[in-house]
Design a protein around this motif. Structure first.
Motif, PDB file in Angstrom:
ATOM      1  N   GLU A 122      28.108  42.465  41.372  1.00  0.00           N
ATOM      2  CA  GLU A 122      29.203  41.658  41.883  1.00  0.00           C
ATOM      3  C   GLU A 122      28.776  40.184  41.899  1.00  0.00           C
ATOM      4  OE1 GLU A 122      32.078  42.886  42.439  1.00  0.00           O
ATOM      5  OE2 GLU A 122      31.583  45.025  42.416  1.00  0.00           O
ATOM      6  N   PRO A 123      29.727  39.255  41.888  1.00  0.00           N
ATOM      7  CA  PRO A 123      29.374  37.829  41.933  1.00  0.00           C
ATOM      8  C   PRO A 123      28.597  37.461  43.185  1.00  0.00           C
ATOM      9  CG  PRO A 123      31.656  38.125  41.289  1.00  0.00           C
ATOM     10  CD  PRO A 123      31.169  39.469  41.740  1.00  0.00           C
ATOM     11  N   LYS A 124      27.665  36.546  43.023  1.00  0.00           N
ATOM     12  CA  LYS A 124      26.930  35.994  44.158  1.00  0.00           C
ATOM     13  C   LYS A 124      27.415  34.566  44.393  1.00  0.00           C
ATOM     14  CE  LYS A 124      22.681  38.653  43.335  1.00  0.00           C
ATOM     15  NZ  LYS A 124      23.266  39.486  42.269  1.00  0.00           N
ATOM     16  N   ARG A 125      27.260  34.115  45.635  1.00  0.00           N
ATOM     17  CA  ARG A 125      27.672  32.771  45.958  1.00  0.00           C
ATOM     18  C   ARG A 125      26.905  31.773  45.095  1.00  0.00           C
ATOM     19  NH1 ARG A 125      29.672  32.616  50.744  1.00  0.00           N
ATOM     20  NH2 ARG A 125      27.965  33.806  51.674  1.00  0.00           N
ATOM     21  N   GLY A 126      27.634  30.895  44.419  1.00  0.00           N
ATOM     22  CA  GLY A 126      27.015  29.920  43.539  1.00  0.00           C
ATOM     23  C   GLY A 126      27.077  30.271  42.075  1.00  0.00           C
ATOM     24  N   ASP A 127      27.418  31.511  41.740  1.00  0.00           N
ATOM     25  CA  ASP A 127      27.561  31.893  40.336  1.00  0.00           C
ATOM     26  C   ASP A 127      28.634  31.047  39.657  1.00  0.00           C
ATOM     27  OD1 ASP A 127      25.665  33.840  40.670  1.00  0.00           O
ATOM     28  OD2 ASP A 127      27.008  35.540  40.285  1.00  0.00           O
ATOM     29  N   VAL A 128      28.407  30.720  38.402  1.00  0.00           N
ATOM     30  CA  VAL A 128      29.434  30.084  37.584  1.00  0.00           C
ATOM     31  C   VAL A 128      30.097  31.203  36.781  1.00  0.00           C
ATOM     32  CG1 VAL A 128      29.916  28.424  35.761  1.00  0.00           C
ATOM     33  CG2 VAL A 128      28.178  27.913  37.492  1.00  0.00           C
ATOM     34  N   ALA A 129      31.337  31.489  37.105  1.00  0.00           N
ATOM     35  CA  ALA A 129      32.013  32.665  36.571  1.00  0.00           C
ATOM     36  C   ALA A 129      33.158  32.280  35.638  1.00  0.00           C
ATOM     37  CB  ALA A 129      32.556  33.535  37.711  1.00  0.00           C
ATOM     38  N   VAL A 130      33.327  33.089  34.597  1.00  0.00           N
ATOM     39  CA  VAL A 130      34.489  32.983  33.707  1.00  0.00           C
ATOM     40  C   VAL A 130      35.475  34.063  34.132  1.00  0.00           C
ATOM     41  CG1 VAL A 130      35.305  33.264  31.338  1.00  0.00           C
ATOM     42  CG2 VAL A 130      33.202  31.993  31.788  1.00  0.00           C
ATOM     43  N   PHE A 131      36.755  33.706  34.173  1.00  0.00           N
ATOM     44  CA  PHE A 131      37.773  34.617  34.683  1.00  0.00           C
ATOM     45  C   PHE A 131      39.127  34.249  34.108  1.00  0.00           C
ATOM     46  CE2 PHE A 131      37.229  30.999  37.477  1.00  0.00           C
ATOM     47  CZ  PHE A 131      38.514  30.547  37.659  1.00  0.00           C
ATOM     48  N   ILE A 171      32.393  30.102  45.444  1.00  0.00           N
ATOM     49  CA  ILE A 171      32.009  29.508  46.723  1.00  0.00           C
ATOM     50  C   ILE A 171      32.147  30.509  47.857  1.00  0.00           C
ATOM     51  CG2 ILE A 171      32.496  27.674  48.389  1.00  0.00           C
ATOM     52  CD1 ILE A 171      31.299  26.642  45.798  1.00  0.00           C
ATOM     53  N   GLY A 172      33.249  31.257  47.855  1.00  0.00           N
ATOM     54  CA  GLY A 172      33.508  32.201  48.926  1.00  0.00           C
ATOM     55  C   GLY A 172      33.527  33.633  48.444  1.00  0.00           C
ATOM     56  N   LEU A 173      32.812  34.511  49.168  1.00  0.00           N
ATOM     57  CA  LEU A 173      32.784  35.935  48.870  1.00  0.00           C
ATOM     58  C   LEU A 173      33.778  36.665  49.780  1.00  0.00           C
ATOM     59  CD1 LEU A 173      28.895  36.423  48.695  1.00  0.00           C
ATOM     60  CD2 LEU A 173      30.481  35.880  46.824  1.00  0.00           C
ATOM     61  N   PRO A 174      34.097  37.922  49.483  1.00  0.00           N
ATOM     62  CA  PRO A 174      35.026  38.663  50.348  1.00  0.00           C
ATOM     63  C   PRO A 174      34.585  38.627  51.814  1.00  0.00           C
ATOM     64  CG  PRO A 174      34.600  39.896  48.330  1.00  0.00           C
ATOM     65  CD  PRO A 174      33.669  38.717  48.312  1.00  0.00           C
ATOM     66  N   GLY A 175      35.520  38.264  52.687  1.00  0.00           N
ATOM     67  CA  GLY A 175      35.235  38.168  54.115  1.00  0.00           C
ATOM     68  C   GLY A 175      34.823  36.796  54.586  1.00  0.00           C
ATOM     69  N   ASP A 176      34.450  35.895  53.676  1.00  0.00           N
ATOM     70  CA  ASP A 176      34.049  34.542  54.052  1.00  0.00           C
ATOM     71  C   ASP A 176      35.248  33.704  54.477  1.00  0.00           C
ATOM     72  OD1 ASP A 176      31.384  34.954  53.514  1.00  0.00           O
ATOM     73  OD2 ASP A 176      31.417  33.971  51.546  1.00  0.00           O
ATOM     74  N   TYR A 214      32.684  23.849  53.867  1.00  0.00           N
ATOM     75  CA  TYR A 214      32.162  24.635  54.982  1.00  0.00           C
ATOM     76  C   TYR A 214      32.269  26.110  54.607  1.00  0.00           C
ATOM     77  CZ  TYR A 214      32.891  20.367  57.766  1.00  0.00           C
ATOM     78  OH  TYR A 214      32.876  19.076  58.251  1.00  0.00           O
ATOM     79  N   VAL A 215      31.218  26.865  54.847  1.00  0.00           N
ATOM     80  CA  VAL A 215      31.237  28.301  54.600  1.00  0.00           C
ATOM     81  C   VAL A 215      30.923  29.007  55.915  1.00  0.00           C
ATOM     82  CG1 VAL A 215      30.233  30.229  53.320  1.00  0.00           C
ATOM     83  CG2 VAL A 215      30.538  28.025  52.192  1.00  0.00           C
ATOM     84  N   ASN A 216      31.887  29.769  56.394  1.00  0.00           N
ATOM     85  CA  ASN A 216      31.751  30.486  57.673  1.00  0.00           C
ATOM     86  C   ASN A 216      31.380  29.537  58.815  1.00  0.00           C
ATOM     87  OD1 ASN A 216      32.341  32.999  56.445  1.00  0.00           O
ATOM     88  ND2 ASN A 216      30.215  33.217  55.798  1.00  0.00           N
ATOM     89  N   GLY A 217      32.032  28.385  58.810  1.00  0.00           N
ATOM     90  CA  GLY A 217      31.848  27.415  59.881  1.00  0.00           C
ATOM     91  C   GLY A 217      30.665  26.498  59.727  1.00  0.00           C
ATOM     92  N   GLU A 218      29.786  26.746  58.742  1.00  0.00           N
ATOM     93  CA  GLU A 218      28.603  25.923  58.543  1.00  0.00           C
ATOM     94  C   GLU A 218      28.842  24.923  57.419  1.00  0.00           C
ATOM     95  OE1 GLU A 218      25.825  25.893  60.334  1.00  0.00           O
ATOM     96  OE2 GLU A 218      26.657  27.445  61.660  1.00  0.00           O
ATOM     97  N   PRO A 274      40.100  37.481  51.270  1.00  0.00           N
ATOM     98  CA  PRO A 274      40.348  38.908  51.502  1.00  0.00           C
ATOM     99  C   PRO A 274      39.401  39.786  50.686  1.00  0.00           C
ATOM    100  CG  PRO A 274      42.018  37.995  50.044  1.00  0.00           C
ATOM    101  CD  PRO A 274      41.171  36.840  50.487  1.00  0.00           C
ATOM    102  N   ALA A 275      39.347  41.062  51.031  1.00  0.00           N
ATOM    103  CA  ALA A 275      38.507  42.020  50.303  1.00  0.00           C
ATOM    104  C   ALA A 275      38.928  42.069  48.842  1.00  0.00           C
ATOM    105  CB  ALA A 275      38.624  43.402  50.937  1.00  0.00           C
ATOM    106  N   GLY A 276      37.961  42.193  47.959  1.00  0.00           N
ATOM    107  CA  GLY A 276      38.251  42.299  46.535  1.00  0.00           C
ATOM    108  C   GLY A 276      38.643  40.997  45.878  1.00  0.00           C
ATOM    109  N   HIS A 277      38.389  39.856  46.546  1.00  0.00           N
ATOM    110  CA  HIS A 277      38.762  38.552  46.011  1.00  0.00           C
ATOM    111  C   HIS A 277      37.620  37.546  46.222  1.00  0.00           C
ATOM    112  CE1 HIS A 277      42.668  40.489  46.392  1.00  0.00           C
ATOM    113  NE2 HIS A 277      43.172  39.567  45.593  1.00  0.00           N
ATOM    114  N   TYR A 278      37.752  36.390  45.549  1.00  0.00           N
ATOM    115  CA  TYR A 278      36.741  35.329  45.635  1.00  0.00           C
ATOM    116  C   TYR A 278      37.435  33.981  45.717  1.00  0.00           C
ATOM    117  CZ  TYR A 278      33.630  39.085  44.297  1.00  0.00           C
ATOM    118  OH  TYR A 278      32.952  40.278  44.275  1.00  0.00           O
ATOM    119  N   PHE A 279      36.724  33.006  46.294  1.00  0.00           N
ATOM    120  CA  PHE A 279      37.210  31.633  46.362  1.00  0.00           C
ATOM    121  C   PHE A 279      36.350  30.813  45.418  1.00  0.00           C
ATOM    122  CE2 PHE A 279      37.904  27.402  48.048  1.00  0.00           C
ATOM    123  CZ  PHE A 279      39.223  27.432  48.479  1.00  0.00           C
ATOM    124  N   VAL A 280      36.978  30.141  44.452  1.00  0.00           N
ATOM    125  CA  VAL A 280      36.229  29.420  43.420  1.00  0.00           C
ATOM    126  C   VAL A 280      36.614  27.946  43.419  1.00  0.00           C
ATOM    127  CG1 VAL A 280      35.973  31.472  41.971  1.00  0.00           C
ATOM    128  CG2 VAL A 280      37.954  29.981  41.639  1.00  0.00           C
TER     129      VAL A 280
END
Length: 265
Positions: free
Chosen positions: A109-118, A133-138, A148-152, A207-213
């Motif tokens: 699965e994608p990791k935070r910081g990956d450069v992804a084609v979609f 930038i954001g993983l499911p639940g972030d 900011y990621v999870n308030g940080e 949300p679950a099954g999604h990413y923020f890019v």
């Protein structure tokens, strides 16, 4: 380039069927009709036999191993420039069928910081590239040019002024900074000369099954901040970008050999 993918699959299938039918049935019938004479092989069969192995290898490599893409826009500057030709790992996020992109084997699965084609949800016929930038639940927020990621808040280190060239020359003078995304620091660009207005600010929970890019060129990127849905479905992922194998920008003088073989931060 979905048209190329469709054409490649169709040609591979067609040449394979013709070659198989000839091998199982038609060749024997030709030999029986020819008797002692040498049976002449039809041109279509000859071409199919010659091209099928080549097409099959290209299809397997392109669909399941690595696929080349060309960067057409400035949204990932300075990490990726207009005219970069990149390779994308096609199995990093699971093996997927060509054309419909259906995942058949889950590998990673994608990791935070990956450069992804979609394929973006609002342009499913196109291939785009951004940074995860954001993983499911972030919870991801963007305020005053800061992520900011999870308030940080992420930390930023100034690297000076950016000097662009070729088709990216209009970004000359932008602030070049290192964004310290955990385990994946990378450069970003910000424009200081834009008139004041809200530039994609907000807060979003992935949300679950999604990413923020997002694009690294923060003031020139149509990314999750601006999409109506805001999130990238996992099913739209195409692969992970990992290598620049060529750069060609005619307005910058042609091939930039300094970028050949570079990794992607």
């Amino acid at each position: 380039m979905r048209w190329f993918e469709i054409a490649l699959v169709a040609l591979t299938f067609a040449t394979g069927i013709i070659w198989l039918l000839d091998r199982l049935f038609l060749a024997k019938r030709r030999a029986e009709r020819a008797g002692l004479l040498e049976a002449k092989e039809p041109v279509l069969v000859d071409y199919s036999r010659a091209f099928f192995p080549v097409l099959a290898v290209v299809l397997v490599l392109r669909s399941f191993i690595a696929e080349p893409f060309r960067i057409p826009s400035s949204s990932m500057m300075p990490s990726l420039l207009i005219g970069d030709f990149i390779l994308v790992n096609k199995f990093a996020y699971g093996l997927r069928l060509p054309i419909n992109n259906q995942k058949i084997i889950a590998i990673g699965e994608p990791k935070r910081g990956d450069v992804a084609v979609f394929r973006p949800p609002h342009h499913p016929e196109q291939d785009w590239i951004k940074r995860v930038i954001g993983l499911p639940g972030d919870t991801v927020a963007y305020r005053d040019n800061q992520v900011y990621v999870n308030g940080e808040p992420l930390t930023y280190r100034p690297l000076g002024r950016y000097i662009g060239k070729g088709r990216g020359a209009d970004m000359t003078g932008a602030s070049l900074m290192q964004e310290d995304l955990p385990n994946r620091p990378h450069p970003v660009l910000e424009r200081d000369d834009l008139p004041f207005f809200i530039q994609g600010e907000g807060e979003w929970t992935v949300p679950a099954g999604h990413y923020f890019v997002m694009g690294d060129n923060r003031d020139n990127s149509e990314d999750s901040r601006f999409w109506q849905t805001h999130f990238l479905p996992e099913s739209n992922l195409r692969g992970k970008a990992f290598l620049i194998w060529m750069n060609f920008d005619r307005s910058a003088g042609g091939i930039d050999f300094s970028r050949v073989g570079s990794g992607i931060p």
